[in-house]
Design a protein around this motif. Structure first.
Motif, PDB file in Angstrom:
ATOM      1  N   ASP A   1       0.857  -1.059  -0.188  1.00 37.40           N
ATOM      2  CA  ASP A   1      -0.013   0.056  -0.023  1.00 37.40           C
ATOM      3  C   ASP A   1       0.848   1.211  -0.309  1.00 37.40           C
TER       4      ASP A   1
ATOM      5  N   ARG B   1      -5.101   7.953 -10.168  1.00 35.50           N
ATOM      6  CA  ARG B   1      -4.633   7.169  -8.419  1.00 35.50           C
ATOM      7  C   ARG B   1      -3.098   6.868  -8.664  1.00 35.50           C
TER       8      ARG B   1
ATOM      9  N   ARG C   1      -0.208   8.894  -6.243  1.00 34.37           N
ATOM     10  CA  ARG C   1       0.799   8.135  -5.533  1.00 34.37           C
ATOM     11  C   ARG C   1       2.247   8.362  -6.064  1.00 34.37           C
TER      12      ARG C   1
ATOM     13  N   TRP D   1      -2.118   7.855   3.703  1.00 32.71           N
ATOM     14  CA  TRP D   1      -3.080   7.305   4.279  1.00 32.71           C
ATOM     15  C   TRP D   1      -4.431   7.647   3.344  1.00 32.71           C
ATOM     16  N   LEU D   2      -3.990   8.363   2.360  1.00 31.37           N
ATOM     17  CA  LEU D   2      -5.257   8.911   1.437  1.00 31.37           C
ATOM     18  C   LEU D   2      -5.823   7.698   0.649  1.00 31.37           C
ATOM     19  N   ASP D   3      -7.270   7.498   0.544  1.00 34.20           N
ATOM     20  CA  ASP D   3      -7.512   6.427  -0.116  1.00 34.20           C
ATOM     21  C   ASP D   3      -7.963   6.872  -1.759  1.00 34.20           C
ATOM     22  N   GLU D   4      -8.245   8.128  -1.993  1.00 34.83           N
ATOM     23  CA  GLU D   4      -8.580   8.715  -3.288  1.00 34.83           C
ATOM     24  C   GLU D   4      -7.574   9.870  -3.730  1.00 34.83           C
TER      25      GLU D   4
END
Length: 328
Positions: A59, A184, A188, A251-254
């Motif tokens: 992740d 995404r 990242r 910790w961002l999901d989007e």
């Protein structure tokens, strides 16, 4: 798993990326093929590929640990780009068979830059690379470097020895990776740049503290002078600020390009100040080519450019805030 990979990478770079080797690479203006091959064998390009597709499925938080080590050890820019872009983009984006054994070059867009849908791109490429992954603001494509109309002109820049250049290519002859989660992956990848800045700041602070303890001036250690103590304290505070930014982004999901740009602008400024302070702490040694502390400063400047520069980042954030306000 991420900690294990980061530890392995740290040991590998400590062995293969010594200061002497990094200085030689900078002087030669070209990446070290042995070092790049060793890092490829570790499987960096597969770290963020899902396990069901043959990768490790790390992740973003785990990848940031790896990026932090990369900053501390000045991992080649091309290896970091392969780690964050090649695996997920190529695995998800190719509709046909994935190219096997390709030696990839990579291009990466700065935040707020004009969308580049073809023609030219800034890339990092090693000699003998067979394909380049050109990443734009809205789409990514694979360029065959074996074509006569795919031409790379070297552009060493402020961080020499990284294989930076300008690629000219024919857009119609490239493969667009339409199936990848482009936004995404790119967001990242930008977070990983900030993680690398965190590693750089930590490393130069650590080295500066050791130097101040060992070096004497006027019969006393440098660490005993109040001015040096204050500078080292400011450097440590800067490291913690950058680390907090990385933790927030990890910790961002989007995708949150506005937040990434905002924190990117802040961390670039802090990291640059930390590296400048490190040079000051080292005095004349900080300015000597042979000592190598300047390599961290050069990388910091290069990462600032990769993100888009502080002025461009702030302009992007400001425009995003105004646009969002108008829609309410």
């Amino acid at each position: 798993m991420g900690l294990e990979v980061a530890s392995t990478l740290d040991r590998l770079l400590a062995d293969l990326a010594s200061t002497d080797r990094l200085l030689h690479m900078a002087a030669s203006q070209a990446p070290d093929p042995t070092l790049l091959a060793a890092l490829d064998e570790v499987g960096l390009a597969e770290l963020s590929v899902p396990e069901e597709l043959g990768g490790l499925g790390l992740d973003l938080y785990q990848l940031c640990l790896v990026g932090w080590v990369g900053g501390r050890r000045l991992m080649p820019t091309l290896s970091r780009l392969r780690m964050t872009l090649v695996g997920p983009l190529v695995t998800d984006g190719f509709s046909g068979e994935r190219p096997a054994g390709a030696r990839w070059g990579c291009g990466f867009p700065a935040i707020g830059s004009t969308p580049a849908d073809g023609g030219t791109a800034e890339v990092w490429i090693e000699e003998g690379a067979s394909a380049a992954l050109v990443v734009g603001q809205r789409a990514s494509r694979v360029v065959d470097l074996g074509r006569p109309d795919s031409v790379v002109e070297p552009e060493p820049g402020v961080d020499p020895g990284q294989g930076r250049g300008r690629l000219s290519f024919e857009p119609d002859a490239s493969t667009v990776l339409a199936g990848a989660d482009h936004a995404r992956i790119v967001d990242r990848a930008r977070v990983l740049v900030i993680a690398e800045l965190s590693g750089i700041a930590d490393r130069v602070t650590e080295v500066s503290v050791d130097y101040a303890r060992q070096r004497s001036q006027f019969g006393r250690p440098l660490a005993g002078f109040q001015a040096i103590q204050h500078k080292l304290a400011d450097m440590r505070a800067g490291c913690e600020l950058i680390r907090s930014a990385v933790s927030r982004l990890a910790w961002l999901d989007e995708p949150r390009p506005e937040l990434t740009a905002s924190l990117g602008a802040a961390t670039v400024s802090v990291a640059r100040q930390v590296t400048e302070d490190a040079i000051q702490v080292h005095g004349g040694m900080g300015f000597a080519w042979e000592y190598g502390i300047h390599l961290y400063y050069r990388r910091c400047l290069a990462l600032q450019q990769q993100l888009g520069g502080t002025e461009s980042l702030r302009r992007f954030v400001g425009r995003s805030i105004i646009a969002r306000r108008r829609t309410r």
